[in-house]
Design an enzyme around this catalytic site. Structure first.
Site, PDB file in Angstrom:
ATOM      1  N   HIS A 297      -2.725 -47.044  17.717  1.00 18.11           N
ATOM      2  CA  HIS A 297      -3.385 -46.528  16.508  1.00 18.11           C
ATOM      3  C   HIS A 297      -3.485 -47.563  15.387  1.00 18.11           C
ATOM      4  O   HIS A 297      -4.111 -47.297  14.369  1.00 18.11           O
ATOM      5  CB  HIS A 297      -2.654 -45.274  16.015  1.00 18.11           C
ATOM      6  CG  HIS A 297      -2.842 -44.101  16.931  1.00 18.11           C
ATOM      7  ND1 HIS A 297      -3.776 -43.133  16.715  1.00 18.11           N
ATOM      8  CD2 HIS A 297      -2.244 -43.782  18.108  1.00 18.11           C
ATOM      9  CE1 HIS A 297      -3.744 -42.237  17.702  1.00 18.11           C
ATOM     10  NE2 HIS A 297      -2.814 -42.616  18.557  1.00 18.11           N
TER      11      HIS A 297
ATOM     12  N   ASP B 210      -6.186 -52.077   8.524  1.00 19.47           N
ATOM     13  CA  ASP B 210      -5.956 -50.690   8.950  1.00 19.47           C
ATOM     14  C   ASP B 210      -6.566 -50.510  10.336  1.00 19.47           C
ATOM     15  O   ASP B 210      -7.693 -50.960  10.572  1.00 19.47           O
ATOM     16  CB  ASP B 210      -6.649 -49.733   7.959  1.00 19.47           C
ATOM     17  CG  ASP B 210      -5.861 -48.465   7.715  1.00 19.47           C
ATOM     18  OD1 ASP B 210      -5.131 -48.043   8.642  1.00 19.47           O
ATOM     19  OD2 ASP B 210      -5.980 -47.883   6.623  1.00 19.47           O
TER      20      ASP B 210
HETATM   21  P1  ADQ Z   1      -2.182 -43.774   8.694  1.00 17.83           P
HETATM   22  O1  ADQ Z   1      -1.719 -45.154   8.384  1.00 17.83           O
HETATM   23  O2  ADQ Z   1      -1.298 -42.679   8.289  1.00 17.83           O
HETATM   24  O3  ADQ Z   1      -2.564 -43.617  10.246  1.00 17.83           O
HETATM   25  P2  ADQ Z   1      -4.949 -42.787   7.932  1.00 17.83           P
HETATM   26  O4  ADQ Z   1      -5.797 -43.003   9.106  1.00 17.83           O
HETATM   27  O5  ADQ Z   1      -5.662 -43.037   6.661  1.00 17.83           O
HETATM   28  O6  ADQ Z   1      -3.636 -43.683   7.904  1.00 17.83           O
HETATM   29  O7  ADQ Z   1      -4.453 -41.296   7.959  1.00 17.83           O
HETATM   30  C1  ADQ Z   1      -3.718 -40.755   6.904  1.00 17.83           C
HETATM   31  C2  ADQ Z   1      -3.777 -39.241   6.966  1.00 17.83           C
HETATM   32  O8  ADQ Z   1      -2.807 -38.733   6.067  1.00 17.83           O
HETATM   33  C3  ADQ Z   1      -5.129 -38.708   6.546  1.00 17.83           C
HETATM   34  O9  ADQ Z   1      -5.492 -37.637   7.368  1.00 17.83           O
HETATM   35  C4  ADQ Z   1      -4.884 -38.246   5.108  1.00 17.83           C
HETATM   36  O10 ADQ Z   1      -5.641 -37.125   4.713  1.00 17.83           O
HETATM   37  C5  ADQ Z   1      -3.428 -37.871   5.151  1.00 17.83           C
HETATM   38  N1  ADQ Z   1      -2.874 -38.051   3.793  1.00 17.83           N
HETATM   39  C6  ADQ Z   1      -2.719 -39.192   3.126  1.00 17.83           C
HETATM   40  N2  ADQ Z   1      -2.245 -38.942   1.875  1.00 17.83           N
HETATM   41  C7  ADQ Z   1      -2.120 -37.620   1.770  1.00 17.83           C
HETATM   42  C8  ADQ Z   1      -1.693 -36.731   0.754  1.00 17.83           C
HETATM   43  N3  ADQ Z   1      -1.304 -37.168  -0.445  1.00 17.83           N
HETATM   44  N4  ADQ Z   1      -1.690 -35.420   1.007  1.00 17.83           N
HETATM   45  C9  ADQ Z   1      -2.089 -34.963   2.211  1.00 17.83           C
HETATM   46  N5  ADQ Z   1      -2.507 -35.736   3.204  1.00 17.83           N
HETATM   47  C10 ADQ Z   1      -2.524 -37.042   3.009  1.00 17.83           C
HETATM   48  C11 ADQ Z   1      -2.467 -44.465  11.408  1.00 17.83           C
HETATM   49  C12 ADQ Z   1      -3.184 -45.817  11.310  1.00 17.83           C
HETATM   50  C13 ADQ Z   1      -4.636 -45.625  10.921  1.00 17.83           C
HETATM   51  C14 ADQ Z   1      -5.328 -44.692  11.906  1.00 17.83           C
HETATM   52  C15 ADQ Z   1      -4.523 -43.425  12.134  1.00 17.83           C
HETATM   53  C16 ADQ Z   1      -5.079 -42.600  13.292  1.00 17.83           C
HETATM   54  O11 ADQ Z   1      -2.511 -46.664  10.375  1.00 17.83           O
HETATM   55  O12 ADQ Z   1      -5.317 -46.876  10.861  1.00 17.83           O
HETATM   56  O13 ADQ Z   1      -6.598 -44.335  11.403  1.00 17.83           O
HETATM   57  O14 ADQ Z   1      -3.155 -43.724  12.441  1.00 17.83           O
HETATM   58  O15 ADQ Z   1      -5.183 -43.353  14.460  1.00 17.83           O
END
Ligand code: ADQ
Length: 470
Positions: free
Chosen positions: A156, A364
């Protein structure tokens, strides 16, 4: 139909109608309902002595199975090798990566414990799908225990360039374990290419004409398979009463100003410091626009046991305080900095109320916030997505305003562009972005990976003529 065994660091059981869940959980749960099977992982709990006792739970047609880990396991495997060695290194932060043999040993031990525990549950026709950087050697451990099943692995996070990965002690041994899988998946061609490059140039692997990578007796099919969100669910969430209420609250409190929103786990890879600096550049260069906008940055703390995360938290508190101190007026504050998580429908309402989605990670794997922001917009008056070139999502989302997050000036220019963008252009860009977000959603991602894992994509190709390889 084969059963599917999903293995990841953490699992997420269905939470019923009211429980908001991430897209990934929804996708796995849907897959487990379709194929039956088990989702296996760490409970998040600590135990005095590891026993391998499995806690099964069945809810809404999905079986989850979890184990507890010892304190030393959690320190060395999770807080250690996973989050202090691999995470920074794979996000190009060699300066933050810590190389300690104790971490590597703990990581290996936990992967062996996972393998010992799950092995008896795997039946001959099952298909095994392992998730992410916590579990790279798990497939090899299962093979050592006689597992001959089809096995896949999905990463991921980014795969680092060859010369960077070479700085990891025993990198070759770690990467060699990836060849225990039949299929390995990455979000983008860039990460896939970097994996291939390492395998070929550091390990002497060879590429076959059909695209598989060969190392000794083993061969692996490596694919790019970008993850999406549960788009339908998110669009519905954005239209829900809770989202509408939040939207109105945000609009009222904005008092006619344009809101710029950032939503990220508090993590150095998300480029929050650079984002604040870019926003400050905008405030300095465009004093006439200052009180027309504000930045809402939502950043719930994560991995608080790791020192680098404690540090970044302090830095951001200092930086937001300094910027607010320097530019705020009695009736306006430039940054609203909020350290808490919100339910998904509230988040959807916040996204919809924001004129700009500012998503500027330094690196990312994909970034789902960019896709959520797009899915939550009003089609008739959508906001503008500003997206880092270094997020995996940038490859699919070229109609966003793309920026180099290391350049405060580029970020400032992008904010000006987005604020002044005419409605027709906003709609045109949004439509193109939404097409991708709708087409390649999380269910598409899951199906594409499992199709390849089950060899069903090859069968479909044979029936309908060749398709372009991923
Ligand atoms: P993450 O590094 O966690 O995931 P991301 O893909 O942006 O990053 O996902 C974050 C999730 O957390 C989103 O669904 C977002 O809505 C949620 N989130 C963030 N802040 C929040 C808040 N304050 N309240 C509620 N929800 C919140 C890892 C990898 C990424 C990859 C994903 C999936 O680092 O690059 O996209 O896995 O493979």
């Amino acid at each position: 139909m084969n059963r599917l065994i999903v293995i990841s660091n953490r699992v997420s059981a269905p939470k019923g109608q009211s429980g908001a869940q991430g897209g990934l959980a929804v996708a796995f749960q849907a897959a487990l309902r379709e194929y039956r099977g088990i989702w296996f992982g760490w409970s998040g709990e600590q135990t005095d002595e590891f026993t391998g006792q499995i806690n099964f739970q069945r809810s809404e047609g999905v079986t989850t199975a979890t184990i507890d880990l010892e304190e030393q396991d959690i320190d060395e495997y999770y807080n250690g090798y996973a989050n202090r060695t691999l995470w920074p290194l794979f996000h190009y932060r060699i300066d933050l990566a810590e190389f300690e043999r104790g971490f590597a040993d703990g990581y290996q031990r936990v992967n062996e414990r996972f393998a010992d525990t799950i092995r008896p549950l795997i039946e001959p026709a099952d298909v095994v799908w392992v998730q992410d950087y916590h579990m790279i050697p798990l497939g090899a451990e299962l093979r050592k225990r006689g597992c001959r099943n089809r096995m896949g692995f999905f990463l991921h996070i980014p795969w680092p360039p060859r010369r960077l990965l070479s700085s990891l002690p025993r990198a070759i041994e770690l990467v060699a374990t990836m060849f225990a899988y039949d299929v390995v998946g990455f979000h983008t061609e860039e990460w896939l290419e970097a994996f291939r490059d390492f395998a070929v140039h550091e390990m002497g692997a060879t590429l076959a004409e059909d695209g598989t990578i060969h190392l000794g007796e083993r061969q692996v099919r490596a694919i790019a398979c970008p993850i999406g969100i549960d788009t339908r669910e998110f669009v519905e969430a954005a239209a829900s009463p809770a989202a509408r209420l939040t939207y109105r609250r945000m609009r009222d409190s904005a008092d006619g100003r344009d809101m710029i929103v950032g939503v990220d786990r508090l993590d150095y890879s998300k480029g929050l410091e650079e984002r604040f600096n870019g926003y400050e550049r905008f405030l300095i260069d465009h004093p006439e626009q200052r009180k027309e906008v504000f930045l809402l940055q939502i950043a719930p703390p994560s991995r608080g046991d790791v020192e680098t995360y404690q540090r970044i938290r302090l830095q951001l508190e200092g930086l937001s305080g300094r910027i607010n101190g320097a530019y705020a007026d009695i009736d306006w504050v430039p940054i609203r900095y909020v350290n808490q998580g919100f339910p998904r429908h509230v988040l959807a309402g916040i996204y919809r109320a924001a004129r700009i989605g500012l998503v500027t990670p330094l690196r990312d794997g994909m970034n789902l916030v960019a896709k959520e922001y797009v899915a939550a917009q009003d089609p008739e008056d959508p906001g503008v997505l500003i997206l880092s070139r270094f997020a995996g999502a940038a490859l699919q989302m070229s109609e966003a305003v793309l920026v180099n997050p290391y350049s405060a000036e580029e970020m400032s220019d992008a904010i000006v562009t987005a604020l002044g963008m005419p409605k027709e252009e906003r709609i045109r860009r949004w439509r193109a972005l939404m097409d991708v977000v709708e087409r390649e959603d999380v269910l598409w991602w899951r199906r594409r990976f499992t199709d390849v894992l089950l060899g069903e994509d090859v069968a479909a190709e044979a029936e309908s003529g060749p398709v372009q390889a991923g």
